[in-house]
Enzyme design. Structure first.
Site, PDB file in Angstrom:
ATOM      1  N   GLY A  49       0.818  -1.207   0.000  1.00  0.00           N
ATOM      2  CA  GLY A  49       0.000   0.000   0.000  1.00  0.00           C
ATOM      3  C   GLY A  49       0.853   1.259   0.000  1.00  0.00           C
ATOM      4  N   ASP A  50       2.175   1.106  -0.007  1.00  0.00           N
ATOM      5  CA  ASP A  50       3.049   2.284  -0.065  1.00  0.00           C
ATOM      6  C   ASP A  50       4.280   1.907  -0.889  1.00  0.00           C
ATOM      7  OD1 ASP A  50       4.256   4.803   0.520  1.00  0.00           O
ATOM      8  OD2 ASP A  50       3.153   4.907   2.409  1.00  0.00           O
ATOM      9  N   ASP A  51       5.330   2.735  -0.844  1.00  0.00           N
ATOM     10  CA  ASP A  51       6.490   2.474  -1.700  1.00  0.00           C
ATOM     11  C   ASP A  51       7.054   1.072  -1.463  1.00  0.00           C
ATOM     12  OD1 ASP A  51       6.309   5.175  -2.559  1.00  0.00           O
ATOM     13  OD2 ASP A  51       7.432   5.813  -0.787  1.00  0.00           O
TER      14      ASP A  51
END
Ligand SMILES: *[C@@H]1O[C@H](CO)[C@@H](O)[C@H](O)[C@H]1NC(C)=O
Ligand SMILES: *[C@@H]1O[C@H](CO)[C@@H](O)[C@H](O)[C@H]1NC(C)=O
Ligand SMILES: *[C@@H]1O[C@H](CO)[C@@H](O)[C@H](O)[C@H]1NC(C)=O
Ligand SMILES: *[C@@H]1O[C@H](CO)[C@@H](O)[C@H](O)[C@H]1NC(C)=O
Ligand SMILES: *[C@@H]1O[C@H](CO)[C@@H](O)[C@H](O)[C@H]1NC(C)=O
Ligand SMILES: *[C@@H]1O[C@H](CO)[C@@H](O)[C@H](O)[C@H]1NC(C)=O
Length: 496
Positions: free
Chosen positions: A278-280
């Protein structure tokens, strides 16, 4: 000699031996033979009665260092039923195994089963081995997570001012530590923390799955990490780190579930990882504004190879946004990004200070992206109002080559800082196929300078085509960590 043997034997065998000694006082030598026969039969029962301590088959795994001694979590009262807390078992196992640090080191084997646990600390010259079909389940009981002080280079917790929950697997001031397995699983059961974070109910910063601090000779490999409460793997203030063969999975809408975040670290090799998050997928960091500037520890000499990333709302590789100790000498190669918001992204802001320089990226395959190239000089996000807006970051010598991308909305969105342009940007041999429906301009460049060669669609005027065309730089030398060999170690024998 007899005593030495006894210490090596298991509880029940020990009892049988004692019985043998007692009986032998009353029996003739001839009869002892039949007693041994009977005891042999009995010991079959003994094997059954200590079934939960069943020794695993011998297994082999690659590691920077092998260990002389082994123990199973079940030897310390561990219960793999998914319900009983194993926090105390992990803590007492590792405390006991720390005694072998100067005698060849020790490995703790987590056998198949579901092992509920809170946070525990690792020790030096130690291996945590999570077997195939073993799952560590992170406790959702906050009392199982000690609070620790904020990182000095951040000045506060990332989610809330003040303290932060210690990560599930935590280590500080260690040397020679390995966390590996036969693709065993660490399940962060993050939903509890995501809900609390989204409804603003957290008083302290969420825990990570693995954090190793102030350490050297670190290996994290061959594991599956699922549903972390926040970041997955966070080596910080460390050197000589290998992170390899991880499968990291989290819902693409989960908050801040970054894959691997090297932070103020040197000499790091990150390879063969598959990340959906859900992120980098990888976020390279080095501290936040005035706290990071004061701490002054860069991330440098980092190689990233053979990464596959899916992350629709974030980058395959991000540099920043916290980069106030500086980021330099990053080499990324052989990267596949599918359905990510961007490829390699630089995030910074006035107040960060320091630099992002000598960045080399080569061989990137991308499909379905908003931006292939993205630089954001106005990322914002400050720890508090004490930052210095005149502390401007220096962004220079950023090289990208040999890239193909399909189904792209915007080829490049490159925004430097007014009065502090990002310079020496180089892009060569990049073929970007735009989405047919995209009506946006393919490039938007402000406050940057550099050159391009063989890039389509035609780049912005601030990145002129150089004649004759030439490739952007990529270092030919190897990092010291690239040449650290992995030995073949074996587990499943030499129990303490
Ligand atoms: C782990 O180490 C940290 C830092 O030394 C300490 O604050 C924490 O209490 C330790 N946790 C446990 C469970 O011992
Ligand atoms: C760990 O190392 C850091 C940096 O060298 C030092 O400041 C800190 O006091 C050490 N902590 C412990 C618990 O030894
Ligand atoms: C490891 O486990 C994950 C999740 O079960 C799976 O997707 C992956 O293919 C496995 N990797 C290997 C190398 O076995
Ligand atoms: C192209 O990208 C859009 C989102 O920008 C996505 O909805 C679509 O499925 C993609 N098409 C293909 C063929 O991958
Ligand atoms: C250009 O990039 C593609 C894709 O990475 C690569 O296959 C090709 O070898 C590169 N061409 C040259 C001349 O380097
Ligand atoms: C280009 O980027 C600048 C600075 O980020 C922004 O202000 C501007 O609106 C963008 N232009 C377009 C056409 O998107």
């Amino acid at each position: 000699m007899f005593l030495f043997l006894l210490t090596k034997l298991e509880c029940l065998r020990l009892i049988f031996l004692l019985i043998l000694v007692v009986i032998s006082q009353f029996l003739q030598v001839v009869e002892i033979v039949s007693v041994i026969f009977v005891l042999g039969l009995l010991s079959l029962k003994a094997v059954e009665c200590r079934n939960q301590h069943r020794r695993p088959e011998l297994f082999q795994y690659p590691a920077i260092n092998c260990r002389k001694h082994s123990a199973l979590l079940t030897d310390f009262g561990g219960k793999g039923d998914g319900k009983t807390s194993n926090t105390a078992a992990f803590r007492s196992a590792i405390l006991r195994l720390s005694q072998f640090a100067s005698d060849g080191g020790a490995q703790l084997i987590v056998p198949p089963g579901k092992w509920l646990t809170g946070s525990f600390n690792l020790t030096s010259h130690f291996t945590l081995y999570i077997q195939k079909d073993a799952t560590l389940l992170a406790s959702q009981d906050e009392s199982e997570w000690p609070l620790i002080v904020p990182l000095p280079s951040y000045g506060r917790g990332r989610d809330a001012p003040g303290g932060r929950f210690s990560s599930l697997i935590f280590g500080t001031n260690l040397t020679d530590v390995v966390i590996t397995g036969g693709n065993g699983t660490i399940n962060g059961q993050g939903a509890y923390w995501w809900t609390k974070f989204k409804s603003n109910k957290l008083k302290s910063t969420r825990p990570y799955l693995i954090e190793i601090m102030y350490s050297d000779q670190v290996q994290i490999s061959d594991l599956t990490l699922i549903d972390s409460p926040s970041w997955n793997v966070h080596p910080v203030y460390s050197r000589d780190v290998i992170i390899k063969g991880l499968t990291i999975l989290a819902p693409t809408q989960s908050p801040n579930t970054d894959g691997i975040n090297p932070d103020s670290c040197s000499n790091i090799r990150i390879e063969d990882n598959y990340i959906v998050s859900g992120d980098d997928c990888i976020a390279v960091k080095s501290g936040w504004d005035q706290y990071g500037i004061k701490f002054g520890m860069p991330t440098q000499h980092l190689s990233i190879r053979r990464l596959t990333c899916i992350s629709p709302y974030s980058a395959a590789i991000a540099l920043g946004s916290e980069m106030s100790g500086g980021i330099q000498d990053v080499r990324a190669e052989d990267i596949t990004a599918i359905n990510t918001e961007s490829g390699v992204r630089i995030k910074t802001a006035p107040g960060r200070g320091a630099f992002v320089k000598d960045i080399y990226v080569k061989g990137v395959r991308m499909n379905t992206m908003k931006y292939v190239f993205w630089m954001s000089g106005a990322y914002g996000s400050h720890p508090d109002n004490g930052y210095d807006p005149k502390a401007l970051p220096v962004i220079r010598n950023i090289n990208y080559r040999d890239m193909v991308a399909q189904n792209v909305t915007i080829a490049g969105n490159l925004a430097g800082i007014n009065g502090d342009p990002f310079t020496e940007i180089c892009i060569s041999n990049a073929t970007i196929e735009m989405r047919k429906e995209s009506k946006k301009l393919p490039w938007n460049c402000t406050d940057i300078s550099g050159v391009t060669s063989r890039v389509s669609p035609q780049p912005c005027g601030l990145l002129p085509d150089q004649k004759p065309s030439s490739d952007c730089a990529f270092p030919n030398d190897r990092l010291a960590i690239d040449d650290v060999p992995l030995k073949i170690c074996s587990g499943g024998s030499s129990y303490i």
